[in-house]
Scaffold this motif. Sequence first.
Motif, PDB file in Angstrom:
ATOM      1  N   ALA A  99     -29.194 -22.537  16.686  1.00 16.78           N
ATOM      2  CA  ALA A  99     -28.482 -23.804  16.543  1.00 16.78           C
ATOM      3  C   ALA A  99     -29.089 -24.528  15.336  1.00 16.78           C
ATOM      4  N   LYS A 106     -22.397 -26.428  21.126  1.00 14.58           N
ATOM      5  CA  LYS A 106     -21.707 -25.677  20.082  1.00 14.58           C
ATOM      6  C   LYS A 106     -20.965 -26.625  19.143  1.00 14.58           C
ATOM      7  N   SER A 164     -24.101 -27.007  16.752  1.00 15.43           N
ATOM      8  CA  SER A 164     -23.607 -25.768  16.130  1.00 15.43           C
ATOM      9  C   SER A 164     -24.272 -24.519  16.722  1.00 15.43           C
ATOM     10  N   ASP A 190     -24.764 -21.008  18.508  1.00 18.15           N
ATOM     11  CA  ASP A 190     -23.926 -19.815  18.417  1.00 18.15           C
ATOM     12  C   ASP A 190     -23.511 -19.271  19.788  1.00 18.15           C
ATOM     13  N   LYS A 191     -23.971 -19.935  20.865  1.00 18.71           N
ATOM     14  CA  LYS A 191     -23.564 -19.532  22.212  1.00 18.71           C
ATOM     15  C   LYS A 191     -23.380 -20.764  23.091  1.00 18.71           C
ATOM     16  N   GLY A 192     -22.438 -20.651  24.023  1.00 24.15           N
ATOM     17  CA  GLY A 192     -22.277 -21.618  25.094  1.00 24.15           C
ATOM     18  C   GLY A 192     -22.584 -20.899  26.406  1.00 24.15           C
ATOM     19  N   THR A 226     -18.894 -25.423  25.613  1.00 22.70           N
ATOM     20  CA  THR A 226     -19.690 -25.875  24.467  1.00 22.70           C
ATOM     21  C   THR A 226     -21.062 -26.430  24.803  1.00 22.70           C
TER      22      THR A 226
END
Length: 141
Positions: free
Chosen positions: A9, A27, A42, A44-46, A92
């Motif tokens: 992130a 996210k 930001s 890259d995974k939720g 998110t």
Amino acid sequence: MQITECITAFGHKNVKAKHKTTLEITKEKELSIRGDCIIAVSADKGLPDLKQEFRELLRRENARLKILMDAGGVVDVVRAFGSPMLILSHPTDMVVRKSGYICSRTLAIRADKAACDLSRALVKKLQNPKQRVRITLTVEV
């Protein structure tokens, strides 16, 4: 048994990390000044992107979660617990809570730290939008 997930992130100029009971990784790309629990954007995974085996282990009765955050060599660790009640479905947001409250956004409960308890050196790093933060989640039973 132990399973690890890694999330990348970024920091954001509006990171305040002042919330007394939660911390959040999202996210979403933007962060308003009201989001005082959000420590990274930001991602890259939720929650739904986490490996199925990781999610299943986190839902075990005695699951313990270690959250290691590394931003430019400044590291802090949060320890929390999983629960059979975890939903882990929010697309998110990942929220770590000091309380036992669970909703679709909850990653872990009964944490030993909230956003306000994080190292201020780490928070300073996370206030830089270009700062990449590596978040390592390790669940163990």
